[in-house]
Write an enzyme that holds these catalytic residues in place. Structure first.
Site, short mmCIF file in Angstrom:
data_model
loop_
_atom_site.label_atom_id
_atom_site.label_comp_id
_atom_site.label_asym_id
_atom_site.label_seq_id
_atom_site.Cartn_x
_atom_site.Cartn_y
_atom_site.Cartn_z
N SER A 25 0.82 -1.22 0.00
CA SER A 25 0.00 0.00 0.00
C SER A 25 0.85 1.26 0.00
CB SER A 25 -0.92 0.03 1.24
OG SER A 25 -1.62 -1.17 1.38
N HIS B 132 2.95 4.08 8.16
CA HIS B 132 1.93 4.00 9.21
C HIS B 132 2.30 4.82 10.44
CE1 HIS B 132 -0.73 1.10 7.33
NE2 HIS B 132 0.32 0.38 6.97
N LYS C 158 -5.43 -4.60 8.59
CA LYS C 158 -5.94 -3.22 8.62
C LYS C 158 -7.12 -3.02 7.68
CE LYS C 158 -1.32 -1.61 9.78
NZ LYS C 158 -0.53 -2.77 9.28
N GLU D 55 6.06 -8.48 7.97
CA GLU D 55 4.85 -8.09 7.25
C GLU D 55 4.56 -6.63 7.59
OE1 GLU D 55 1.43 -10.30 8.66
OE2 GLU D 55 2.34 -10.61 10.60
N SER D 56 3.39 -6.13 7.25
CA SER D 56 3.08 -4.73 7.53
C SER D 56 3.15 -4.51 9.04
CB SER D 56 1.68 -4.39 7.01
OG SER D 56 1.45 -3.02 7.11
N CYS E 180 -1.63 4.94 -20.86
CA CYS E 180 -1.57 3.94 -21.95
C CYS E 180 -0.85 2.67 -21.49
CB CYS E 180 -0.96 4.53 -23.22
SG CYS E 180 0.83 4.44 -23.30
N CYS F 198 5.37 3.71 -25.06
CA CYS F 198 6.81 3.81 -24.76
C CYS F 198 7.55 2.48 -24.68
CB CYS F 198 7.02 4.60 -23.46
SG CYS F 198 6.39 3.78 -22.00
C1 LIG Z 1 -0.28 -6.44 0.40
C2 LIG Z 1 0.75 -5.78 1.27
C3 LIG Z 1 0.52 -4.49 1.77
C4 LIG Z 1 1.46 -3.89 2.61
N1 LIG Z 1 1.28 -2.58 2.97
C5 LIG Z 1 2.21 -1.97 3.74
C6 LIG Z 1 2.09 -0.61 4.09
O1 LIG Z 1 1.21 0.09 3.61
N2 LIG Z 1 3.01 -0.06 4.92
C7 LIG Z 1 4.02 -0.79 5.45
O2 LIG Z 1 4.76 -0.26 6.26
N3 LIG Z 1 4.21 -2.09 5.10
C8 LIG Z 1 3.33 -2.68 4.24
N4 LIG Z 1 3.51 -3.97 3.85
C9 LIG Z 1 4.66 -4.70 4.35
C10 LIG Z 1 5.91 -4.40 3.55
O3 LIG Z 1 5.66 -4.42 2.17
C11 LIG Z 1 6.94 -5.48 3.92
O4 LIG Z 1 7.06 -5.52 5.30
C12 LIG Z 1 8.30 -5.20 3.31
O5 LIG Z 1 8.22 -4.92 1.95
C13 LIG Z 1 9.17 -6.42 3.56
O6 LIG Z 1 10.42 -6.20 3.00
P1 LIG Z 1 11.51 -7.34 2.99
O7 LIG Z 1 12.74 -6.70 2.49
O8 LIG Z 1 11.54 -8.01 4.32
O9 LIG Z 1 10.94 -8.45 1.99
P2 LIG Z 1 10.87 -8.49 0.39
O10 LIG Z 1 10.60 -7.17 -0.20
O11 LIG Z 1 9.93 -9.59 0.06
O12 LIG Z 1 12.35 -8.89 -0.03
C14 LIG Z 1 12.87 -10.18 0.13
C15 LIG Z 1 13.89 -10.42 -0.96
O13 LIG Z 1 14.52 -11.67 -0.75
C16 LIG Z 1 14.82 -12.21 -2.01
N5 LIG Z 1 15.03 -13.65 -1.89
C17 LIG Z 1 14.12 -14.60 -1.58
N6 LIG Z 1 14.69 -15.82 -1.59
C18 LIG Z 1 15.99 -15.65 -1.91
C19 LIG Z 1 17.09 -16.52 -2.11
N7 LIG Z 1 16.97 -17.86 -1.97
N8 LIG Z 1 18.29 -16.00 -2.45
C20 LIG Z 1 18.46 -14.66 -2.61
N9 LIG Z 1 17.43 -13.79 -2.45
C21 LIG Z 1 16.22 -14.26 -2.10
C22 LIG Z 1 13.62 -11.86 -2.86
O14 LIG Z 1 13.90 -11.88 -4.26
C23 LIG Z 1 13.27 -10.47 -2.35
O15 LIG Z 1 13.85 -9.44 -3.16
C24 LIG Z 1 2.61 -4.59 2.99
C25 LIG Z 1 2.85 -5.86 2.46
C26 LIG Z 1 1.95 -6.43 1.57
C27 LIG Z 1 2.28 -7.73 0.94
#
Ligand SMILES: Cc1cc2nc3c(=O)[nH]c(=O)nc-3n(C[C@H](O)[C@H](O)[C@H](O)COP(=O)(O)OP(=O)(O)OC[C@H]3O[C@@H](n4cnc5c(N)ncnc54)[C@H](O)[C@@H]3O)c2cc1C
Length: 488
Positions: free
Chosen positions: A45, A49, A248, A334-335, A435, A440
């Site tokens: 989103s 927050h 939420k 997670e969020s 579009c 592009c």
């Molecule tokens: C629907 C939704 C809505 C949300 N809304 C909000 C919001 O409004 N505000 C907020 O604060 N948070 C929100 N969140 C939570 C937020 O998006 C996440 O907490 C955050 O993006 C997590 O980041 P991350 O780096 O932990 O995980 P990710 O962004 O998932 O990154 C993990 C990375 O690990 C890599 N990876 C996986 N396996 C391997 C492997 N074997 N080897 C090497 N690399 C690997 C993947 O390619 C990926 O790039 C939301 C989440 C979702 C899904």
């Protein structure tokens, strides 16, 4: 031998990389995909927050409020796109008043800033398009909207500019602990003294590789509908309903760039890669969103997408040194993980220090990164003229978002390989307009082909593919084409 290897280049891994780049360290950031921000960090989103929702005393509560406070400074340094707009949690029936008051009290306990409770007329004075059925609301003035993938890219670019090494297409396949860590990746072995596991929805599998997994992660999907740019102006706040046990709920908001966004729902994902959207889910989201903002027009709809949450079996973020010394799990983010990322990064650096990593400040840390997207005030006439230019930084490549060739070249020269149409899109917005890339996409593809010295056919559409395609030189294609013409 690296001092630290961070697995996962989502917003959390990139924030940790940037934080570590303040010190004299050899830090490696690896991801299995062909660009950073290919997991949850690209599809969410985008809300910064306020910190009133998570139960007091949890890591989520502490790090969300702390992360929120970092965003104004981060935006001033990295220019990824953030503004504070405030949020409303609407209550429609008196039975919901106690829940709204509990959120207020919880927010005060968590250190959230800018909380107040509004009654009906105050809500409608602020937000004329919110349903007249809304009788009261929790307002949180410190809530903001950010561009999540631009934040992740900005953190990664700044980390790389400060000496972090980034390796893409490097899926981690196995990890062995032998007084340090030997990590087998799709692009060869890596040795590191410390490992930070920030692999999102795969974090349990990564931890299990080294026998450091005492949690499990389930993928849970959230679907969205995105409306045209500019239409987000029907609201100024992020509008929520009272949260439930499953999160939420469905929000209605403007994105940072002014698109209207509604969603997400909550559904079990078939797999971590399951990012399909379904008509039934989208219709249900529309119906729920109309309860908050009844009058939005479906004729302004642009597209739909979904993101996958990494839901842990524990009820909180998992940020700790595992039972394997030197192996740090940063899992179940997670969020509000996007909001918390800056504070998570600072915490991880403290954990690494306590685990024995020696931290010596690096002279010359450059905290600033220039923006890619430059606001332009071009008339339609000027755009039409500039579209016709031959190769020039002034040439307009994407009409809808007015993206110039200069901006695309700029995004390719910042230390992170930009090799797909999608990678250009997330950095410049080329293809995000009304579009949706029809105009592009061929131009971006041709520009990538020219700059990478490859055939247009070899340019990848997406960045989340796991293997780098074998690059075929343009001359080879020419020879084949000539051979075919001459019957060869
Ligand atoms: C629907 C939704 C809505 C949300 N809304 C909000 C919001 O409004 N505000 C907020 O604060 N948070 C929100 N969140 C939570 C937020 O998006 C996440 O907490 C955050 O993006 C997590 O980041 P991350 O780096 O932990 O995980 P990710 O962004 O998932 O990154 C993990 C990375 O690990 C890599 N990876 C996986 N396996 C391997 C492997 N074997 N080897 C090497 N690399 C690997 C993947 O390619 C990926 O790039 C939301 C989440 C979702 C899904």
């Amino acid at each position: 031998m690296y001092d630290v290897c961070i697995i996962g280049a989502g917003v959390v891994g990139c924030a940790i990389a940037r934080e570590l780049s303040r010190y004299e360290l050899r830090t490696l950031l690896i991801d299995r995909a062909g660009d950073v921000s290919q997991g949850a960090s690209k599809a969410n989103s985008g809300i910064v927050h306020g910190g009133y929702a998570a139960p007091s005393g949890t890591l989520k509560a502490e790090l969300c409020a702390e992360g929120n406070r970092r965003f104004s400074q981060l935006e001033a340094e990295l220019h990824f796109g953030f503004r504070r707009c405030g949020s409303l949690v609407l209550g429609f029936a008196e039975e919901e008043r106690a829940a709204v008051e509990r959120l207020y009290e919880n927010g005060i306990a968590n250190g959230s800033e800018g909380l107040s409770i509004l009654e009906g007329s105050e809500i409608h004075r602020l937000e004329p398009n919110v349903s007249l059925e809304a009788r009261f609301a929790l307002r949180c003035a410190s809530v903001g909207v950010a561009s999540p993938y631009e934040l992740t890219i900005a953190l990664a670019e700044n980390a790389v500019a400060n000496g972090v090494e980034l390796r893409l297409f490097s899926e981690v396949l196995a990890i062995e602990e032998r007084g340090g860590f030997s990590i087998e990746t799709a692009r060869g072995p890596v040795e590191a003294a410390f490992v930070v596991n920030a692999a999102g929805v795969a974090a349990d599998r990564i931890a299990a590789m080294v026998g450091a997994c005492n949690f499990s992660i389930s993928p849970r999907k959230g679907e969205y509908l995105l409306f045209q740019k500019g239409y987000g102006s029907i609201l100024s706040h992020v509008v929520f309903q009272v949260p439930t046990d499953r999160g939420k709920g469905v929000l209605v908001t403007s994105t940072y760039h002014g698109n209207l966004l509604i969603g997400p729902n909550v559904e079990e994902a078939a797999s971590p890669e399951d990012v399909d959207t379904s008509p039934e889910a989208l219709l249900s989201i529309i119906e729920t969103a109309r309860r908050s903002v009844p009058g939005f027009e479906l004729s302004k709809l642009l597209t739909s997408f979904s993101g996958v949450r990494a839901v842990p079996d524990r009820k909180d973020f998992i940020i700790e040194e595992s039972e394997i010394p030197g192996f740090i799990n940063v899992a179940g983010i997670e969020s509000p993980g996007l909001t918390s990322a800056p504070a998570i990064a600072e915490r991880v650096v403290r954990i690494l220090r306590d685990a024995g990593l020696s931290l010596r400040a690096r002279g010359g840390f450059a905290s600033r990164r220039k923006p890619i997207i430059v606001p332009k005030s071009l008339s339609d006439e000027e755009v039409s003229q500039r579209v016709k230019l031959d190769s020039s930084p002034e040439r307009i490549v994407c009409r809808c978002e007015r993206v110039s060739e200069g901006e695309i070249l700029d995004c390719m020269g910042r230390g992170i390989p930009v090799e797909s149409v999608d990678a250009v899109k997330r950095r410049t917005r080329a293809g995000m307009g009304s579009c949706q890339g029809t105009f592009c996409r061929p131009r971006v593809t041709a520009l990538l082909a020219r700059e990478l010295g490859i055939a247009a056919e070899a340019v990848r559409e997406r960045s989340d593919e796991l293997t780098k395609p074998v690059r075929v030189k343009r001359t080879f294609y020419r020879e084949v084409a000539q051979g075919a013409q001459s019957g060869g």
